[in-house]
Design a protein around this motif. Structure first.
Motif, PDB file in Angstrom:
ATOM      1  N   SER A 121      -5.758  -0.629   1.214  1.00 39.85           N
ATOM      2  CA  SER A 121      -4.746  -1.685   0.992  1.00 39.85           C
ATOM      3  C   SER A 121      -4.603  -0.557   3.168  1.00 39.85           C
ATOM      4  O   SER A 121      -3.770  -1.692   3.940  1.00 39.85           O
ATOM      5  CB  SER A 121      -3.897  -1.045   0.633  1.00 39.85           C
ATOM      6  OG  SER A 121      -4.340  -1.869  -1.098  1.00 39.85           O
ATOM      7  N   PRO A 154       0.871  -1.649  -0.102  1.00 36.47           N
ATOM      8  CA  PRO A 154      -0.315   0.092   0.331  1.00 36.47           C
ATOM      9  C   PRO A 154       1.104   1.704   0.092  1.00 36.47           C
ATOM     10  O   PRO A 154       1.278   1.262   0.500  1.00 36.47           O
ATOM     11  CB  PRO A 154      -0.627  -0.190   1.585  1.00 36.47           C
ATOM     12  CG  PRO A 154      -0.374  -0.959   2.142  1.00 36.47           C
ATOM     13  CD  PRO A 154       0.777  -1.806   1.579  1.00 36.47           C
ATOM     14  N   ARG A 194      -5.778  -7.727  -0.817  1.00 35.80           N
ATOM     15  CA  ARG A 194      -5.494  -6.627  -0.220  1.00 35.80           C
ATOM     16  C   ARG A 194      -4.295  -7.625   0.797  1.00 35.80           C
ATOM     17  O   ARG A 194      -4.477  -8.673   1.186  1.00 35.80           O
ATOM     18  CB  ARG A 194      -6.856  -6.304   1.161  1.00 35.80           C
ATOM     19  CG  ARG A 194      -8.126  -5.461   0.434  1.00 35.80           C
ATOM     20  CD  ARG A 194      -9.533  -5.182   1.644  1.00 35.80           C
ATOM     21  NE  ARG A 194      -9.151  -5.336   1.917  1.00 35.80           N
ATOM     22  CZ  ARG A 194     -10.406  -6.310   2.324  1.00 35.80           C
ATOM     23  NH1 ARG A 194     -11.131  -6.694   1.269  1.00 35.80           N
ATOM     24  NH2 ARG A 194     -10.783  -7.692   3.446  1.00 35.80           N
ATOM     25  N   PRO A 195      -3.879  -5.815   1.242  1.00 30.84           N
ATOM     26  CA  PRO A 195      -2.330  -6.380   1.768  1.00 30.84           C
ATOM     27  C   PRO A 195      -2.539  -7.306   3.599  1.00 30.84           C
ATOM     28  O   PRO A 195      -3.494  -6.843   3.852  1.00 30.84           O
ATOM     29  CB  PRO A 195      -1.136  -5.286   2.272  1.00 30.84           C
ATOM     30  CG  PRO A 195      -1.928  -4.658   0.932  1.00 30.84           C
ATOM     31  CD  PRO A 195      -3.064  -4.945   1.099  1.00 30.84           C
ATOM     32  N   LEU A 201      -1.055 -11.172   0.034  1.00 27.90           N
ATOM     33  CA  LEU A 201      -2.668  -9.626   0.260  1.00 27.90           C
ATOM     34  C   LEU A 201      -3.488 -10.689   0.875  1.00 27.90           C
ATOM     35  O   LEU A 201      -4.733 -10.685   0.852  1.00 27.90           O
ATOM     36  CB  LEU A 201      -2.810  -9.757  -1.380  1.00 27.90           C
ATOM     37  CG  LEU A 201      -2.434  -9.441  -2.885  1.00 27.90           C
ATOM     38  CD1 LEU A 201      -2.976  -9.205  -3.903  1.00 27.90           C
ATOM     39  CD2 LEU A 201      -2.644  -7.855  -2.355  1.00 27.90           C
ATOM     40  N   GLN A 211      -5.525   2.181  -2.022  1.00 27.82           N
ATOM     41  CA  GLN A 211      -4.631   2.705  -0.984  1.00 27.82           C
ATOM     42  C   GLN A 211      -5.780   2.784  -0.258  1.00 27.82           C
ATOM     43  O   GLN A 211      -5.007   2.479   1.066  1.00 27.82           O
ATOM     44  CB  GLN A 211      -4.261   4.269  -1.525  1.00 27.82           C
ATOM     45  CG  GLN A 211      -2.763   3.663  -2.666  1.00 27.82           C
ATOM     46  CD  GLN A 211      -2.632   4.878  -3.123  1.00 27.82           C
ATOM     47  OE1 GLN A 211      -2.383   5.829  -1.717  1.00 27.82           O
ATOM     48  NE2 GLN A 211      -1.379   5.212  -3.873  1.00 27.82           N
ATOM     49  N   GLU A 240      -4.061  -3.665   5.936  1.00 23.80           N
ATOM     50  CA  GLU A 240      -3.146  -4.108   6.653  1.00 23.80           C
ATOM     51  C   GLU A 240      -3.061  -3.751   7.999  1.00 23.80           C
ATOM     52  O   GLU A 240      -2.371  -4.473   9.176  1.00 23.80           O
ATOM     53  CB  GLU A 240      -1.565  -3.788   5.914  1.00 23.80           C
ATOM     54  CG  GLU A 240      -0.554  -4.243   6.081  1.00 23.80           C
ATOM     55  CD  GLU A 240       0.686  -3.572   5.537  1.00 23.80           C
ATOM     56  OE1 GLU A 240       1.783  -2.719   5.871  1.00 23.80           O
ATOM     57  OE2 GLU A 240       0.553  -3.561   4.519  1.00 23.80           O
TER      58      GLU A 240
END
Length: 418
Positions: free
Chosen positions: A407, A264, A337-338, A332, A404, A411
């Motif tokens: 992400s 991200p 997604r992270p 991801l 972003q 995270e």
């Protein structure tokens, strides 16, 4: 009126911004005979060089001549054809024919033929002392004496002006009102100020409103397609432009591209090594990252940081069947997604410390793929309130897109840290 020799195409649309870049290009050409304009796909290299060449017409009594190289594997033949030199079959023959003539030669789109174009330029500069060469390429040619002008995406004010100009061309009834300006600004921000993406988006004003377009930009590679009649395939849609770069990378570069796409926001070298080191040889991260920067896939930022434009990130994350895909899914968390890492605790504190409780709610709904109207309905608040929250989230996180935001929140996993 005497028509000057040359074959520059007539520019039928207005030229927006780039005043500083044009001035820099002119300064470079005072002290060199070879300039390369570099930058990512869709950043406007060709448009800038054609405008630069037009400014310089009077200096070249024998004309300004352009050879478009994207559709050829033989730059010598393409240039000979552009110059209407029927008998020239080698670079040295072209240079010999042009000796004593004062020309500006534009070699447009060189990145797929770097070695061949370098040899052609070397022959032209060595054999015809009055010739000046300007090239466009997603990477420099690496010749002695080469000056390089790196073209970045447009700053927001110029991006908005470009959108307005092209939207009016698409729909003469379009008006950039005070109420609509924030919507257009967000569109341009999500498109990273990339001129090709902005022009493709503005063309959509023929069929949808700016607000409708904004809500659909989470699928930008699908939305921004089939709206351009450019004769160059890579300019017809955003995905084609980025995939041109993807095809020019080797497997190792594509592997790191995919892994970096899962990160991200911006990152530094140490962050890239930490994130990618378990799925990619740690000692190879730095040199391959440098290669991606050289190819304009990853952009350099002040302070030793890097970032990837969202269109490049999305292409990097597309399923490709590559051997590195499981590693990307690991980064991801298998859900696009992270996932949390060793830094997750730090990131979570950063998110929860930066965002209010309501902003956290909005951010989490963004990760679910909800649009602003859908978030407003879910939370039973006004859409303009959601719009304000989204702007605040972007500003506080130093982000430019909903991708972003998703992400960052994923995270951080703020729900486990409140």
């Amino acid at each position: 009126m005497v028509r000057r020799p040359g074959n520059l195409p007539v520019d039928l649309s207005s030229f927006v911004g780039r005043t500083d870049e044009l001035a820099e290009g002119l300064r470079h050409l005072i002290g060199t005979r070879f300039l390369t304009v570099t930058g990512p796909g869709g950043v406007g290299k060709t448009r800038l060089v054609l405008r630069l060449a037009d400014r310089l017409r009077r200096r070249f009594g024998d004309g300004v001549w352009r050879a478009e190289l994207s559709g050829t594997a033989d730059p010598v033949a393409a240039l000979a054809d552009a110059l209407e030199l029927r008998g020239a079959s080698s670079a040295s023959e072209i240079a010999s024919t042009l000796r004593g003539r004062r020309l500006l030669v534009v070699l447009d789109t060189c990145e797929h033929l770097l070695g061949e174009v370098a040899e052609l330029v070397r022959a032209l500069l060595g054999g015809a002392p009055e010739i000046v060469v300007v090239a466009t390429s997603r990477r420099r040619l690496g010749l002695p004496g080469e000056r390089v002008l790196e073209l970045a995406p447009l700053p927001l004010p110029s991006a908005v002006r470009l959108f307005e100009d092209r939207a009016v061309a698409a729909d003469p009834g379009f008006t950039l009102t005070a109420a609509l300006s924030p919507v257009v600004a967000e569109i341009c921000g999500r498109l990273d100020g990339l001129p090709l993406a902005i022009e493709l988006a503005a063309a959509r004003m023929r069929s949808m409103s700016a607000r409708d377009l904004l809500e659909r930009l989470r699928h930008r590679l699908t939305v921004l397609t089939g709206v351009s009649r450019s004769v160059l395939p890579r300019h017809r849609d955003l995905r084609a432009s980025v995939q041109w770069s993807y095809r020019l990378c080797d497997d190792e570069q594509r592997e790191l591209w995919a892994l970096l796409s899962a990160l991200p926001g911006s990152f530094d070298l140490a962050g890239a090594e930490r994130a990618c080191g378990t799925a990619f040889a740690a000692e190879r991260v730095a040199p391959v990252l440098a290669e991606l920067v050289e190819r304009s896939v990853v952009l350099r930022e002040p302070g030793g940081r890097h970032r990837m434009l969202e269109a490049y990130r999305e292409v990097g994350l597309e399923p490709s069947g590559g051997r590195w895909r499981p590693a990307v899914q690991g980064l991801l968390g298998g859900a696009g997604r992270p996932s949390g890492t060793r830094q997750a605790g730090h990131q979570a504190r950063a998110v929860t410390g930066a965002l209010s409780a309501r902003e956290l709610q909005v951010a989490e709904l963004i990760t679910e793929g909800l649009s602003n109207p859908e978030i407003a309905a879910r939370l039973d608040i006004a859409k303009r309130t959601v719009d304000a929250h989204v702007r605040n989230i972007l500003a506080k996180g130093g982000l430019v897109s909903r991708t972003q935001v998703a992400s960052w929140v994923a995270e951080s996993d703020p729900r486990t840290s409140i």
